[in-house]
Design a protein around this motif. Structure first.
Motif, short mmCIF file in Angstrom:
data_model
loop_
_atom_site.label_atom_id
_atom_site.label_comp_id
_atom_site.label_asym_id
_atom_site.label_seq_id
_atom_site.Cartn_x
_atom_site.Cartn_y
_atom_site.Cartn_z
N TRP A 279 0.83 -1.20 0.00
CA TRP A 279 0.00 0.00 0.00
C TRP A 279 0.86 1.25 0.00
CZ3 TRP A 279 0.44 3.26 4.29
CH2 TRP A 279 1.06 2.69 5.43
N ALA A 280 0.23 2.37 -0.34
CA ALA A 280 0.92 3.66 -0.36
C ALA A 280 -0.11 4.76 -0.14
CB ALA A 280 1.64 3.87 -1.69
N ILE A 281 0.36 5.88 0.41
CA ILE A 281 -0.50 7.03 0.64
C ILE A 281 0.28 8.29 0.29
CG2 ILE A 281 0.15 7.24 3.08
CD1 ILE A 281 -2.75 8.12 3.62
N GLN A 282 -0.43 9.30 -0.21
CA GLN A 282 0.25 10.52 -0.65
C GLN A 282 -0.68 11.72 -0.50
OE1 GLN A 282 2.97 10.99 -4.33
NE2 GLN A 282 0.96 11.59 -5.09
N LEU A 309 7.34 0.45 -3.82
CA LEU A 309 8.25 1.59 -3.93
C LEU A 309 8.00 2.43 -5.17
CD1 LEU A 309 11.61 -0.03 -2.75
CD2 LEU A 309 9.81 1.07 -1.38
N GLY A 310 7.35 1.85 -6.19
CA GLY A 310 7.06 2.60 -7.40
C GLY A 310 6.19 3.81 -7.14
N TYR A 311 5.36 3.77 -6.10
CA TYR A 311 4.51 4.90 -5.77
C TYR A 311 5.28 6.05 -5.16
CZ TYR A 311 0.36 2.12 -6.78
OH TYR A 311 -0.60 1.38 -7.42
N LEU A 312 6.57 5.85 -4.88
CA LEU A 312 7.44 6.94 -4.43
C LEU A 312 8.25 7.52 -5.58
CD1 LEU A 312 8.89 5.41 -1.13
CD2 LEU A 312 6.92 6.93 -1.39
#
Length: 458
Positions: A279-282, A309-312
């Protein structure tokens, strides 16, 4: 003679009368009406009606030339590189009872040389250029965008709804999520600029990889075990809440997805099967600053990712470190002690500012800082296998440019990029012949590069 003359004139008149009567009986061919191209003003400048339809068409594009130089660490590397890119956009819109029906296509052809080409093995084929997204050598094609929008529905290949800043300044090269993916999305609008989107996104189709590294070493396990990526049961689910108003815009977005891994190459780990949630949040905000100058704006953004890590904005499957070689990046690893999957985690912050000195001269500055916690030793590269523990890279990127637009649609600019990278454990040193030598402890490095871009949008 008068009688002969009268007879001849009478005969000619009779023949003319008969011919005229026969011609009057023949069908006449009318000239086809000319249908002129009409300007369509409903969707902005550049649109015109497709003849015979009620659809509006706009054809646009871009030609960009880039010339970059960077710091070289080996005789096997180029110190410069060039890139030529051509882009074609086709935008068709039709008004319907359900809202606007839009079809958009963006196709690109790119030719890369030198430092713009992707490296192989532990060493870069080009100089170390901060933030540079490398491509294939020679000419490559890319269907960058191809989607249909019908009312609230977006279907096809489009910008990920997780992204916010997404390299909005165009010249800056900082660490941020900027992906085009195959997706199916629904957007609800609430008025006053507020909207919410739910999107199903296929991470395997992204121009920025969601799965960073398919083969990785286990924690402290040198070369006898590796993790492989298995199939996926459903695409990543992305949701975002956005507002666009006169003061600027803001967005809160999140993503959740499934990742499956298995261990191979070691009997003790052969039965390991991991099914993990990534998961990721931004969050991001853009503030317009017309009080400084027309077009000025400030961007702020922060993101956190667990197993994705691609979402970073970490693209590709390796991180080029110049003298330090290439560190394999992965979303997860299998712990040989516990037999469980350990997700890689990380966070990043982004700030960017655009200022117009004059209507034709502007400066853009962007910076990003990010930290990763990998939880494994990269055994694929001998230099990093010497490290006693995971490297956990920390990166600071800074980019600034000066762009002159002497005429509408033409940008001529220079850009300077700076990178500082730290790793947790010392690694070996590569000498000028690209051969591992004095195993000196190297934990950080700095690099700087410059670019010249000439770009025409039409």
């Amino acid at each position: 003679m008068k009688l002969v003359k009268s007879l001849l004139l009478g005969t000619a008149a009779g023949i003319a009368a008969v011919a005229g009567a026969q011609a009057a009986d023949l069908p006449s061919r009318k000239a086809a009406p000319v249908e002129y191209v009409r300007v369509c003003t409903a969707y902005g400048a550049g649109f015109f009606y497709i003849p015979g339809t009620d659809s509006c068409l706009r054809i646009s594009g871009r030609v960009r030339a880039e010339y970059a130089v960077g710091q070289r660490y080996s005789d096997y590397q180029d110190a410069y590189g060039t890139r030529a890119r051509g882009r074609l956009n086709i935008d068709v819109r039709t008004a319907t009872a359900y809202g606007t029906l839009r079809t958009f296509i963006r196709y690109e052809l790119t030719n890369n040389t030198g430092i713009y080409t992707a490296g192989t093995g532990p060493f870069n084929t080009g100089a170390n250029v901060p933030g540079l997204v490398r491509g294939a050598a020679g000419t490559g094609s890319l269907l960058d965008l191809a989607y249909v929008q019908f009312g609230p529905i977006t279907a096809g290949r489009a910008q990920s709804f997780f992204d916010f800043y997404a390299s909005d300044l165009n010249f800056a090269s900082i660490r941020t999520a900027d992906s085009r993916v195959n997706l199916l999305a629904y957007t609800a609008t609430f008025g006053s600029g507020f909207s919410a989107t739910v999107s199903l996104e296929d991470r395997t189709s992204g121009t920025v990889g969601r799965e960073l590294g398919g083969v990785i070493g286990g924690i402290g396990f040198l070369g006898t075990a590796a993790a492989v990526t298995q199939g996926q049961d459903y695409p990543d689910i992305v949701a975002s809440l956005r507002v666009d108003q006169g003061w600027g815009s803001a967005q809160l977005s999140g993503a959740v997805g499934q990742r499956k891994y298995a261990a191979v190459g070691a009997a003790a780990l052969g039965a390991v099967d991991g099914d993990e949630v990534a998961w990721a949040i931004q969050g991001g905000v853009k503030i317009n600053l017309p009080m400084l100058a027309a077009g000025d704006a400030l961007w702020l953004q922060a993101a956190y990712a667990d197993g994705a890590l691609g979402y970073l904005g970490w693209s590709g499957n390796s991180l080029g470190l110049g003298r330090l070689g290439r560190l394999t990046l992965a979303d997860a690893s299998i712990n040989p002690v516990t037999g469980k999957v350990d997700n890689s985690t990380g966070w990043s912050v982004v700030a960017a500012f655009r200022h117009f000195w004059t209507p034709t001269l502007r400066t853009e500055i962007g910076a990003s800082y990010s930290e990763l916690k990998l939880g494994y030793v990269d055994t694929a590269t001998a230099l990093f296998a010497l490290a006693p523990r995971s490297l956990d890279p920390k990166e600071f990127l800074l980019a600034a440019n000066l762009i002159w637009s002497p005429v509408s649609g033409l940008d001529i600019g220079v850009e300077v990029l700076y990178s500082h990278l730290d790793v947790r454990s010392p690694v070996g040193l590569v000498n000028n012949a690209s051969v591992r030598s004095n195993l000196l402890g190297i934990k950080s490095e700095d690099s700087i590069s410059g670019r010249l871009r000439i770009q025409r949008d039409f």
